[in-house]
Design an enzyme around this catalytic site. Structure first.
Site, PDB file in Angstrom:
ATOM      1  N   GLY A 189       0.844  -1.201   0.000  1.00 39.49           N
ATOM      2  CA  GLY A 189       0.000   0.000   0.000  1.00 39.49           C
ATOM      3  C   GLY A 189       0.870   1.239   0.000  1.00 39.49           C
ATOM      4  O   GLY A 189       2.022   1.224  -0.444  1.00 39.49           O
ATOM      5  N   SER A 190       0.320   2.317   0.523  1.00 39.06           N
ATOM      6  CA  SER A 190       1.006   3.608   0.435  1.00 39.06           C
ATOM      7  C   SER A 190       2.071   3.732   1.535  1.00 39.06           C
ATOM      8  O   SER A 190       1.951   3.118   2.600  1.00 39.06           O
ATOM      9  CB  SER A 190      -0.028   4.720   0.574  1.00 39.06           C
ATOM     10  OG  SER A 190      -0.753   4.529   1.775  1.00 39.06           O
ATOM     11  N   PRO A 191       3.087   4.566   1.283  1.00 30.62           N
ATOM     12  CA  PRO A 191       4.122   4.756   2.305  1.00 30.62           C
ATOM     13  C   PRO A 191       3.554   5.278   3.633  1.00 30.62           C
ATOM     14  O   PRO A 191       4.003   4.873   4.704  1.00 30.62           O
ATOM     15  CB  PRO A 191       5.066   5.779   1.661  1.00 30.62           C
ATOM     16  CG  PRO A 191       4.868   5.593   0.182  1.00 30.62           C
ATOM     17  CD  PRO A 191       3.430   5.213   0.004  1.00 30.62           C
ATOM     18  N   VAL A 193       0.557   4.749   5.050  1.00 28.94           N
ATOM     19  CA  VAL A 193      -0.052   3.659   5.823  1.00 28.94           C
ATOM     20  C   VAL A 193       1.031   2.641   6.204  1.00 28.94           C
ATOM     21  O   VAL A 193       1.001   2.080   7.306  1.00 28.94           O
ATOM     22  CB  VAL A 193      -1.212   2.997   5.044  1.00 28.94           C
ATOM     23  CG1 VAL A 193      -1.777   1.821   5.821  1.00 28.94           C
ATOM     24  CG2 VAL A 193      -2.318   4.016   4.769  1.00 28.94           C
ATOM     25  N   GLY A 194       2.003   2.456   5.340  1.00 28.33           N
ATOM     26  CA  GLY A 194       3.101   1.526   5.646  1.00 28.33           C
ATOM     27  C   GLY A 194       3.795   1.890   6.951  1.00 28.33           C
ATOM     28  O   GLY A 194       4.132   1.014   7.756  1.00 28.33           O
ATOM     29  N   GLU A 211       5.605  -3.280   0.922  1.00 31.83           N
ATOM     30  CA  GLU A 211       5.674  -3.028  -0.529  1.00 31.83           C
ATOM     31  C   GLU A 211       4.929  -1.721  -0.757  1.00 31.83           C
ATOM     32  O   GLU A 211       3.695  -1.694  -0.740  1.00 31.83           O
ATOM     33  CB  GLU A 211       5.013  -4.183  -1.306  1.00 31.83           C
ATOM     34  CG  GLU A 211       5.711  -5.521  -1.144  1.00 31.83           C
ATOM     35  CD  GLU A 211       6.977  -5.647  -1.999  1.00 31.83           C
ATOM     36  OE1 GLU A 211       7.261  -4.719  -2.771  1.00 31.83           O
ATOM     37  OE2 GLU A 211       7.672  -6.671  -1.866  1.00 31.83           O
ATOM     38  N   CYS A 245       1.659   0.787  -8.954  1.00 31.10           N
ATOM     39  CA  CYS A 245       2.751   1.258  -8.085  1.00 31.10           C
ATOM     40  C   CYS A 245       4.025   1.472  -8.882  1.00 31.10           C
ATOM     41  O   CYS A 245       4.832   2.332  -8.539  1.00 31.10           O
ATOM     42  CB  CYS A 245       2.994   0.277  -6.953  1.00 31.10           C
ATOM     43  SG  CYS A 245       3.467  -1.366  -7.521  1.00 31.10           S
TER      44      CYS A 245
HETATM   45  P1  NAD Z   1      -3.508   2.158   1.177  1.00 30.51           P
HETATM   46  O1  NAD Z   1      -2.215   2.242   1.910  1.00 30.51           O
HETATM   47  O2  NAD Z   1      -4.493   3.262   1.357  1.00 30.51           O
HETATM   48  O3  NAD Z   1      -4.306   0.808   1.568  1.00 30.51           O
HETATM   49  C1  NAD Z   1      -3.723  -0.486   1.478  1.00 30.51           C
HETATM   50  C2  NAD Z   1      -4.392  -1.401   2.491  1.00 30.51           C
HETATM   51  O4  NAD Z   1      -4.147  -0.882   3.804  1.00 30.51           O
HETATM   52  C3  NAD Z   1      -5.910  -1.552   2.351  1.00 30.51           C
HETATM   53  O5  NAD Z   1      -6.259  -2.912   2.558  1.00 30.51           O
HETATM   54  C4  NAD Z   1      -6.466  -0.684   3.461  1.00 30.51           C
HETATM   55  O6  NAD Z   1      -7.672  -1.172   4.018  1.00 30.51           O
HETATM   56  C5  NAD Z   1      -5.371  -0.767   4.517  1.00 30.51           C
HETATM   57  N1  NAD Z   1      -5.287   0.439   5.335  1.00 30.51           N
HETATM   58  C6  NAD Z   1      -5.640   1.705   4.980  1.00 30.51           C
HETATM   59  N2  NAD Z   1      -5.424   2.557   6.007  1.00 30.51           N
HETATM   60  C7  NAD Z   1      -4.910   1.807   7.020  1.00 30.51           C
HETATM   61  C8  NAD Z   1      -4.464   2.106   8.347  1.00 30.51           C
HETATM   62  N3  NAD Z   1      -4.506   3.346   8.852  1.00 30.51           N
HETATM   63  N4  NAD Z   1      -3.994   1.093   9.103  1.00 30.51           N
HETATM   64  C9  NAD Z   1      -3.934  -0.160   8.606  1.00 30.51           C
HETATM   65  N5  NAD Z   1      -4.333  -0.501   7.362  1.00 30.51           N
HETATM   66  C10 NAD Z   1      -4.820   0.467   6.574  1.00 30.51           C
HETATM   67  O7  NAD Z   1      -3.113   1.958  -0.344  1.00 30.51           O
HETATM   68  P2  NAD Z   1      -4.057   1.870  -1.604  1.00 30.51           P
HETATM   69  O8  NAD Z   1      -4.692   3.185  -1.862  1.00 30.51           O
HETATM   70  O9  NAD Z   1      -4.919   0.676  -1.486  1.00 30.51           O
HETATM   71  O10 NAD Z   1      -2.961   1.578  -2.751  1.00 30.51           O
HETATM   72  C11 NAD Z   1      -2.211   2.604  -3.336  1.00 30.51           C
HETATM   73  C12 NAD Z   1      -0.815   2.667  -2.789  1.00 30.51           C
HETATM   74  O11 NAD Z   1      -0.250   1.364  -2.753  1.00 30.51           O
HETATM   75  C13 NAD Z   1       0.113   3.496  -3.678  1.00 30.51           C
HETATM   76  O12 NAD Z   1       0.987   4.241  -2.870  1.00 30.51           O
HETATM   77  C14 NAD Z   1       0.891   2.440  -4.448  1.00 30.51           C
HETATM   78  O13 NAD Z   1       2.137   2.856  -4.924  1.00 30.51           O
HETATM   79  C15 NAD Z   1       1.018   1.354  -3.411  1.00 30.51           C
HETATM   80  N6  NAD Z   1       1.196   0.043  -4.031  1.00 30.51           N
HETATM   81  C16 NAD Z   1       2.395  -0.577  -3.891  1.00 30.51           C
HETATM   82  C17 NAD Z   1       2.614  -1.792  -4.510  1.00 30.51           C
HETATM   83  C18 NAD Z   1       3.939  -2.513  -4.426  1.00 30.51           C
HETATM   84  O14 NAD Z   1       3.998  -3.693  -4.765  1.00 30.51           O
HETATM   85  N7  NAD Z   1       4.994  -1.858  -3.978  1.00 30.51           N
HETATM   86  C19 NAD Z   1       1.588  -2.381  -5.246  1.00 30.51           C
HETATM   87  C20 NAD Z   1       0.373  -1.725  -5.346  1.00 30.51           C
HETATM   88  C21 NAD Z   1       0.176  -0.500  -4.726  1.00 30.51           C
END
Ligand code: NAD
Length: 463
Positions: A189-191, A193-194, A211, A245
């Site tokens: 997901g996003s940096p 939230v990461g 990731e 991503c």
């Molecule tokens: P996101 O971080 O908003 O959400 C990802 C997951 O995290 C979802 O399942 C969501 O329910 C959960 N989440 C959201 N907020 C949370 C919190 N506060 N605590 C715990 N979990 C939470 O990301 P997104 O909008 O779903 O995806 C887009 C981002 O993901 C972009 O930054 C993209 O670059 C990245 N991405 C990375 C890869 C990779 O392989 N590196 C692949 C796809 C997407």
């Protein structure tokens, strides 16, 4: 009321030692069953992708089904080798004995995944987690609900709930899941939230794979042909409407060639998506109104600050349609210049010297991918050596993702840990050191009280 997932976690935890100790045939059977179930239900997968993203069927096959199927095949072909106990040669001080590395499962893993490739990014990590012998909880993204339901139904058909379970829900569900003491958390997901996931993991010192994303640049060399570069990037940025991503986030083009690049980009859009992508049934839509609003706000900000913009047709919020969009002359402080775009907007920046281009990229966070379009090997090598990135592709896009043994992942802000092939297997495995002594243990000869000859032996060892 805050949800609690203690009972699901406890069931997975109780089963983990048993599942991890079963013969490899158990993992193979499960992975084969998962593969067969996905292929059998391919049309359901297509329908889910159309519902969530208007994703064309060919793209769903190539970017969802194929990576999962290939990962399963690769794990099945290599599992014996990856799990084999390694025996190491011994240094003098450890003779006689035997030094081994056991590749054991970490235990109970949580996989949290995003919406943009919802099946791929949930099930590929699952394949490695199961291959490594873990029990697993999957939390797919709530923003792709048809895909999440599909994943839950497939997993339910293949795995007992104490081996792999799927928990669907929004952010509050993800936050509640992170309260449990997982052995490993694999987050995509996003940096932003990461970093929250990593903070939650620190409570129980769970290991993490993150990731993430960020701004992935494309360096265009002056000898490549700016028109050709524009055409190629038009295709790459168009995949999934830029919601990838590893999409090229922005282009760095020689200043004298910007006009050619813009022409090439326009021609590439027309070639791949038609004169009006709005009427192309295969142009992927933006996932949610708030994501559409974000893109539109950033574009309006750029226009207000004097940037130039080209779009083949108008955005349409009702249909969540956002066209391929080129932006140039955007000041550095704008959102399009600084933040990950994750949509079909391509900012173009120019450089007058390679040093300038390198400084620009090196002053920001390390990208997930750094693309280079160049036939000049020395220049290409210079860019690779003088930058840091999770991965690099030269003269194409995305392909490093497809190689089963190339480590996939970012660096710091774009990710921690790697996936794919043995790299993915290792993220879910503990490399356990085992040293075995026989009956004779020379260690006892070196214990206190230290006689003269002990001092001599130790003196010899350290000399
Ligand atoms: P996101 O971080 O908003 O959400 C990802 C997951 O995290 C979802 O399942 C969501 O329910 C959960 N989440 C959201 N907020 C949370 C919190 N506060 N605590 C715990 N979990 C939470 O990301 P997104 O909008 O779903 O995806 C887009 C981002 O993901 C972009 O930054 C993209 O670059 C990245 N991405 C990375 C890869 C990779 O392989 N590196 C692949 C796809 C997407």
């Amino acid at each position: 009321m805050t949800p609690s997932f203690t009972s699901e976690f406890q069931a997975l935890k109780a089963a983990a030692p048993r599942i991890g100790a079963l013969p490899l045939s158990h993992r193979r059977n499960r992975l084969n069953a998962l593969r067969a179930e996905l292929i059998r239900r391919r049309s359901e997968l297509h329908a889910a992708m159309r519902a969530d993203l208007n994703r064309p069927e060919v793209d769903s096959d190539l970017n969802e089904l194929l990576p999962v199927k290939d990962s399963i095949d690769h794990v099945l072909a290599n599992l014996s080798r990856w799990t084999r106990t390694d025996c190491l040669p011994l240094p003098l001080t450890l003779i006689p004995g035997r030094a081994e590395i056991h590749h054991e499962p970490k235990g109970v893993a949580l996989i949290v995944s995003p919406w943009n490739f919802p099946v791929n990014l949930c099930l590929v990590p699952l394949v490695y987690a199961v291959g490594a012998g873990n029990t697993v909880c999957l939390k797919p993204s709530e923003l792709a609900p048809a895909s999440a339901a599909f994943i839950a139904s497939v997993v339910e058909a293949v795995f007992p709930a104490d081996e792999v379970c799927v928990i669907q829900g929004d952010v509050s569900v993800a936050v509640a899941l992170l309260e449990q003491p997982w052995n490993h958390i694999f987050f995509t997901g996003s940096p932003g939230v990461g970093s929250k996931v990593m903070a939650a993991a620190s409570k129980y010192l769970a290991s993490v794979t993150l990731e993430l994303g960020g701004k992935s640049p494309v360096f265009v060399h002056e000898g490549y042909g700016a028109d050709a570069a524009g055409r190629r990037i038009a295709w790459a940025k168009g995949l999934n409407a830029g919601q990838v991503c590893i999409a090229p986030d922005y282009a760095l083009v020689p200043a004298a060639q910007r006009a050619d690049f813009i022409q090439g980009f326009k021609a590439g859009v027309a070639q791949h998506y038609g004169d009006s992508p709005a009427s192309n049934p295969d142009w992927v839509r933006i996932i949610q109104p708030r994501h559409w609003d974000r893109l539109n706000d950033w574009l309006q900000e750029a226009i207000a600050e004097g940037a130039q913009v080209w779009q083949p047709d108008a955005p349409d919020r009702d249909r969540l349609y956002f066209p391929p969009t080129l932006v140039w002359d955007a000041p550095e402080h704008l959102q399009v210049s600084c933040s990950e775009i994750f949509g079909p907007i391509l900012p173009v920046f120019t450089y007058t010297s390679t040093d300038d281009a390198l400084t620009r990229v090196n002053s920001g966070p390390q990208p997930l991918v750094l693309y280079i379009l160049s036939h000049a090997k020395a220049w290409t090598d210079r860019i690779i050596h003088e930058t840091r990135a999770g991965g690099t592709v030269v003269n194409d896009f995305y392909l490093h993702y497809m190689h089963p043994e190339l480590p996939f992942g970012g660096v710091n802000n774009s990710g921690i840990g790697k996936s794919h092939g043995i790299w993915g297997f290792r993220e879910f495995s503990n490399a356990r050191s085992v040293y075995r002594r026989g009956r004779f243990a020379p260690t006892m000869l070196l214990t206190p009280p230290y006689k003269g000859w002990v001092k001599k032996v130790v003196g010899w060892l350290v000399s």
